[in-house]
Design an enzyme around this catalytic site. Structure first.
Site, short mmCIF file in Angstrom:
data_model
loop_
_atom_site.label_atom_id
_atom_site.label_comp_id
_atom_site.label_asym_id
_atom_site.label_seq_id
_atom_site.Cartn_x
_atom_site.Cartn_y
_atom_site.Cartn_z
N LYS A 10 0.91 -1.07 0.20
CA LYS A 10 0.07 -0.03 -0.06
C LYS A 10 1.02 1.42 0.26
O LYS A 10 2.15 1.33 0.39
CB LYS A 10 -0.91 -0.07 1.27
N TYR A 43 -12.61 -2.19 -3.35
CA TYR A 43 -12.89 -2.18 -1.83
C TYR A 43 -14.35 -2.16 -1.85
O TYR A 43 -15.08 -1.69 -0.82
CB TYR A 43 -12.37 -1.06 -1.07
N ASN A 57 -2.02 0.39 6.79
CA ASN A 57 -1.44 -0.82 7.11
C ASN A 57 -0.51 -1.74 6.16
O ASN A 57 -0.49 -2.76 6.20
CB ASN A 57 -2.34 -1.78 7.61
N HIS A 95 -2.36 -5.41 1.57
CA HIS A 95 -3.42 -6.08 1.54
C HIS A 95 -3.30 -7.80 1.19
O HIS A 95 -2.32 -7.80 0.30
CB HIS A 95 -4.26 -5.50 0.52
N GLU A 148 -9.57 -10.62 -7.40
CA GLU A 148 -8.66 -9.55 -7.29
C GLU A 148 -7.69 -9.74 -8.06
O GLU A 148 -7.25 -8.70 -8.82
CB GLU A 148 -8.49 -9.47 -5.66
P1 ADP Z 1 -7.97 -6.55 6.06
O1 ADP Z 1 -6.99 -5.54 5.03
O2 ADP Z 1 -7.01 -7.03 7.18
O3 ADP Z 1 -8.62 -7.53 5.21
P2 ADP Z 1 -10.36 -5.50 6.20
O4 ADP Z 1 -10.71 -6.19 4.86
O5 ADP Z 1 -11.17 -5.48 7.34
O6 ADP Z 1 -8.89 -5.77 6.49
O7 ADP Z 1 -10.36 -3.67 5.90
C1 ADP Z 1 -9.84 -3.30 4.40
C2 ADP Z 1 -8.93 -2.31 5.06
O8 ADP Z 1 -9.43 -0.97 5.30
C3 ADP Z 1 -7.58 -2.41 5.93
O9 ADP Z 1 -6.66 -3.25 5.50
C4 ADP Z 1 -7.80 -0.95 6.34
O10 ADP Z 1 -6.85 -0.51 5.41
C5 ADP Z 1 -8.99 -0.30 5.98
N1 ADP Z 1 -9.67 -0.37 7.56
C6 ADP Z 1 -9.90 -1.34 7.89
N2 ADP Z 1 -10.76 -1.02 9.24
C7 ADP Z 1 -10.50 0.33 9.26
C8 ADP Z 1 -10.84 1.25 10.32
N3 ADP Z 1 -11.60 0.88 11.58
N4 ADP Z 1 -10.31 2.46 10.03
C9 ADP Z 1 -9.91 3.05 8.95
N5 ADP Z 1 -9.47 2.04 8.18
C10 ADP Z 1 -9.76 0.85 8.35
MG MG Z 2 -10.19 -7.75 3.82
#
Ligand code: ADP
Ligand code: MG
Length: 140
Positions: free
Chosen positions: A11, A51, A114, A117, A128
């Protein structure tokens, strides 16, 4: 366990800190093979499609803005049980909850920014991968 392919994104928070190689080193050390990779600037439409499952979440706008804020590296990773294995290697979504040795523990800045992905299931991995790579761009 079967050989699988999963979709990965390094990212913008990670590319901005020049961490592509550091992330790839963790991926490769875990036994996953990078079988496709390119650095792109996602369009807003691409990020919204990618997303779409999170469209109703309060962080959706912020997430899309972040994903188009700088370059990303999209990848296909291959290996035994690659989908679950990469989820383990990434660590928890919230880096404060991520285990030692994971990419997010080592590099993520926050729950939003973070660093990586990874697909969460066989079906989403296929969708994807197909959004970003043609079949002949993936070489195992
Ligand atoms: P992952 O990437 O671990 O699969 P999710 O699919 O739940 O997590 O969420 C997609 C992405 O959305 C996350 O990787 C993060 O970048 C963002 N995200 C998730 N939860 C939050 C939150 N509470 N606040 C801000 N961004 C978030
Ligand atoms: Mg996810």
């Amino acid at each position: 366990m079967a050989i699988e392919r999963t979709f990965s994104i390094i990212k913008p928070d990670a590319t901005a800190r020049n961490l592509t190689g550091a992330v790839n080193a963790i991926i490769e050390k875990a036994g996953l093979k990078i079988v496709a990779q390119k650095r792109i600037l996602m369009t807003r439409a691409q990020a919204e499609t990618f997303y779409a499952v999170h469209k109703a979440r309060p962080f959706f706008g912020e997430l899309v803005d972040f994903m188009i804020s700088g370059p990303v590296v999209v990848q296909v990773l291959e290996g035994e049980g690659a989908i679950l294995k990469y989820r383990d290697v990434m660590g928890a979504t919230d880096p404060s909850k991520a285990a030692d040795g994971t990419i997010r523990k080592a590099h993520a800045k926050s729950i939003g920014e973070n660093s990586v992905h990874g697909s969460d299931a066989t079906e989403t991995a296929a969708i994807e991968i197909a959004q970003f790579f043609a079949g002949n761009e993936i070489v195992g």
